[in-house]
Design an enzyme around this catalytic site. Structure first.
Site: not given
Ligand code: WQD
Length: 354
Positions: A129, A153, A157
């Site tokens: 992402s 988050y 990633k």
């Protein structure tokens, strides 16, 4: 190729399954159904002429953290490639539940990457992402920009990207690519597939569609005094079908290389920033539906501008996004109108299962 798609019951995964099938590949979807939809997988088969259970598309319920629980199915399928979408994906939610994000997004990636290599898969595509860039990188951001995640988050990633590199090193012969998504929106042009967030959407465009459909009275615009051309935030919105096609192009390119090109990292975006107000206006113009909206305070963690540099994948793979904002909002609205209740089968436990 025979392609295992983890998270293939989700928004991005199911659209990629449809394009893989339409491109002649066979697919096994592995999904925990914590948030995915079985109907989405069925529709992916329907729109591509390869019905679920018809020989080219199959489905196994499984958690990427425990691939041993479905080892027999993975061995029987004998994937040539794995596209790994399965994961938790909300920056806001990750702040309150970091352990779940590291468990699913990092440990899950380690488990599935290792299982894929052992099952003889030759290519791994990892769903990363733009969030790994954080809020310091100047737009447009290139793949060599120093990562600076600002949420668990984003960190999960980035750590998972390192897992992919280390598993690639441990398994000479396996190839790997990391795809960093910007802001996927829209729906399959058939109107049979689309984004179906459980509960109130956190993302802009599903919320806009539900305001236009009368589910919510207004859109709250989180801030309009950013240093941008109209004060609202800028994002690199990309049609979900372009994103799906990028996966098939990348998969085929990686498999076709005579030598291992090493772990490739590519941005998946359009390379064009669009503001929140511009997206709302485009939606109203294309659909003829008003989207009442009101500016409110900033949302924690939001950045002013995010936009991809996209020349690397174009130069190496020969892929570029080819759909514009009008295509995104037209296809989004067609999905919303044809499926006012989404897929109607989203009852997964969501984070509670992680
Ligand atoms: C876009 C803009 C909001 C909702 C996130 C993740 C990213 C990726 C995509 C997983 C922002 C504004 C939004 C609303 C608003 N997901 N907005 N009102 O935050 O850019 O990216 O989703 O990979 O990793 O971080 O997308 O759609 O939530 O927000 O004003 O009701 O729209 O403030 O400026 P975001 P978004």
């Amino acid at each position: 190729m025979r392609v295992l798609v983890t998270g293939g019951a989700g928004f991005l995964g199911s659209h990629t399954v449809a394009v893989l099938l339409a491109s002649g590949h066979d697919v096994l979807v592995m999904d925990s159904f914590a948030s995915g939809s079985r109907t989405a997988v069925e529709r992916a088969g329907e729109v591509s002429g390869a019905p679920l259970g018809g020989g080219r598309l199959d489905l196994v319920t499984g958690d990427v953290r425990h691939p041993e629980q479905v080892a027999d199915r993975l061995a029987a399928f004998a994937p040539d490639a794995v596209v790994h979408f399965a994961g938790l994906k909300s920056p806001t939610e990750s702040v309150a539940h970091p352990a779940a994000y590291y468990s699913v997004n990092v440990a899950g990636t380690a488990q599935i990457a290792e299982a894929a290599a052992r099952a003889g898969s030759r290519v791994l595509l990892f769903s990363s992402s733009a969030t790994v860039y954080g809020d310091e990188a100047p737009a447009p951001v290139a793949e060599d920009a120093p990562p600076a995640p600002v949420s668990p988050y984003g960190w999960s990633k980035l750590m998972a990207e390192q897992v992919v590199r280390d598993v690639h090193t441990a398994h000479p012969g396996q190839r790997a690519a990391v795809l960093r998504y910007f802001n996927p929106v829209g729906a399959h042009p058939s109107g049979r597939m689309g984004e179906d967030p459980a509960g109130e959407p956190a993302n802009l465009m599903p919320y806009v569609a539900r305001v236009a459909a009368g589910h919510y009275p207004e859109l709250k615009v989180f801030g309009a005094d950013f240093a941008t051309r109209d004060g609202s935030a800028v994002r690199d919105f990309i049609h979900v079908m372009d994103l799906a096609e990028a996966h098939v192009a990348t998969l085929e390119w990686m498999a076709a290389q005579a030598e291992d090109p090493g772990v490739k990292v590519w941005n998946i975006g359009r390379g064009e920033g669009v503001t929140v107000f511009e997206m709302v206006r485009a939606f109203e113009e294309v659909t003829g539906r008003p989207v009442p909206h009101r500016v409110v305070g900033l949302r924690a963690g939001d950045i002013a501008e995010s936009c991809a540099a996209v020349d690397a994948i174009a130069a190496e793979v020969g892929w570029r996004a080819r759909r514009g904002v009008e295509d995104m909002v037209r296809d989004l609205w067609a999905w919303q109108q044809a499926n006012p209740g989404g897929y109607g089968d989203r009852s997964g436990p969501g984070l509670r299962s992680a």
